[in-house]
Scaffold this motif. Structure first.
Motif, mmCIF file in Angstrom:
data_model
loop_
_atom_site.group_PDB
_atom_site.id
_atom_site.type_symbol
_atom_site.label_atom_id
_atom_site.label_comp_id
_atom_site.label_asym_id
_atom_site.label_seq_id
_atom_site.Cartn_x
_atom_site.Cartn_y
_atom_site.Cartn_z
ATOM 1 N N LEU A 35 0.791 -1.124 0.031
ATOM 2 C CA LEU A 35 0.074 -0.012 -0.134
ATOM 3 C C LEU A 35 0.958 1.300 -0.063
ATOM 4 O O LEU A 35 1.658 1.388 0.849
ATOM 5 C CB LEU A 35 -0.816 -0.104 1.307
ATOM 6 N N VAL A 36 0.902 1.901 -1.148
ATOM 7 C CA VAL A 36 1.810 3.091 -1.239
ATOM 8 C C VAL A 36 1.232 4.415 -0.747
ATOM 9 O O VAL A 36 -0.053 4.776 -1.233
ATOM 10 C CB VAL A 36 2.342 3.174 -2.672
ATOM 11 N N ALA A 37 1.572 5.113 0.068
ATOM 12 C CA ALA A 37 1.348 6.273 0.782
ATOM 13 C C ALA A 37 -0.315 6.168 1.251
ATOM 14 O O ALA A 37 -0.970 7.073 0.703
ATOM 15 C CB ALA A 37 1.390 7.378 -0.453
ATOM 16 N N PRO A 38 -0.339 5.354 2.130
ATOM 17 C CA PRO A 38 -1.693 5.420 2.625
ATOM 18 C C PRO A 38 -2.285 6.583 3.494
ATOM 19 O O PRO A 38 -3.413 6.919 3.445
ATOM 20 C CB PRO A 38 -1.730 4.279 3.587
ATOM 21 N N ASN A 39 -1.266 7.335 3.971
ATOM 22 C CA ASN A 39 -1.472 8.565 4.838
ATOM 23 C C ASN A 39 -0.020 9.348 5.153
ATOM 24 O O ASN A 39 1.069 8.672 4.518
ATOM 25 C CB ASN A 39 -2.112 8.185 6.141
ATOM 26 N N VAL A 40 -0.162 10.452 5.382
ATOM 27 C CA VAL A 40 1.180 11.165 5.570
ATOM 28 C C VAL A 40 2.262 10.736 6.557
ATOM 29 O O VAL A 40 3.429 10.772 6.554
ATOM 30 C CB VAL A 40 0.637 12.845 6.194
ATOM 31 N N THR A 41 1.900 9.792 7.406
ATOM 32 C CA THR A 41 2.754 9.236 8.577
ATOM 33 C C THR A 41 3.525 7.865 7.777
ATOM 34 O O THR A 41 4.471 7.567 8.433
ATOM 35 C CB THR A 41 2.207 8.777 9.804
ATOM 36 N N LYS A 42 2.974 7.329 6.825
ATOM 37 C CA LYS A 42 3.708 6.272 6.229
ATOM 38 C C LYS A 42 3.787 6.485 4.625
ATOM 39 O O LYS A 42 3.022 6.528 3.949
ATOM 40 C CB LYS A 42 2.548 4.978 6.341
ATOM 41 N N ALA A 43 5.221 5.990 4.382
ATOM 42 C CA ALA A 43 5.442 6.076 2.842
ATOM 43 C C ALA A 43 4.816 5.145 2.340
ATOM 44 O O ALA A 43 4.422 4.850 1.079
ATOM 45 C CB ALA A 43 6.953 6.148 2.761
ATOM 46 N N SER A 44 4.896 3.602 2.839
ATOM 47 C CA SER A 44 4.270 2.346 2.188
ATOM 48 C C SER A 44 4.225 1.313 3.425
ATOM 49 O O SER A 44 4.941 1.515 4.428
ATOM 50 C CB SER A 44 5.177 1.909 0.988
ATOM 51 N N VAL A 45 3.285 0.453 3.079
ATOM 52 C CA VAL A 45 3.106 -0.465 4.045
ATOM 53 C C VAL A 45 3.294 -1.952 3.238
ATOM 54 O O VAL A 45 2.343 -1.989 2.298
ATOM 55 C CB VAL A 45 1.850 -0.640 4.706
ATOM 56 N N THR A 46 3.956 -3.067 3.452
ATOM 57 C CA THR A 46 4.135 -4.171 2.680
ATOM 58 C C THR A 46 3.628 -5.433 3.529
ATOM 59 O O THR A 46 4.207 -5.485 4.743
ATOM 60 C CB THR A 46 5.488 -4.225 1.973
ATOM 61 N N THR A 47 2.861 -6.280 3.012
ATOM 62 C CA THR A 47 2.646 -7.394 3.493
ATOM 63 C C THR A 47 3.202 -8.682 2.641
ATOM 64 O O THR A 47 2.753 -8.718 1.272
ATOM 65 C CB THR A 47 1.275 -7.728 3.799
#
Length: 111
Positions: A35-47
């Motif tokens: 998930l790329v740029a879900p919000n301003v605090t996270k650049a991306s989240v990967t599972t």
């Protein structure tokens, strides 16, 4: 989709050809979702999940445990990108196979 808590789950996977004709893959596939740029605090989240797949057989996740099919539960603030990648991997690495073939007694036990 703005300012929403989103839960993304995997329903099923279908692979037409798992590997090439020359190199049939044995083992499991790595399925990665980012998930790329879900919000301003996270650049991306990967599972990443390991899934055993076969050619032309749909793998349903319906009867799998909840934690195996849930990829994200994230707060989405604005637009973002969902990126999915499926890679073929082998259970035994090529390096381990080399050692097992070259030194079956001594190093085979160590590997």
């Amino acid at each position: 989709m703005k300012n929403k808590m989103v839960q993304i789950m995997l329903k099923s996977v279908l692979v037409i050809e798992n590997g090439t004709a020359e190199e049939k893959v044995e083992g499991v596939n790595a399925f990665s979702v980012t998930l790329v740029a879900p919000n301003v605090t996270k650049a991306s989240v990967t599972t990443v999940r390991s899934i055993k797949l076969a050619d032309n057989v749909e793998k349903s996740m319906e009867n799998e445990p909840f934690e195996d099919k849930l990829f994200f539960k994230e707060l989405i603030l604005g637009d973002c990108i969902l990126k999915a990648e499926l890679t073929a991997i082998e259970k035994v690495s090529k390096l381990e196979r080399f050692f097992l073939k070259s030194f079956p007694s001594a190093l085979g036990v160590a590997v």
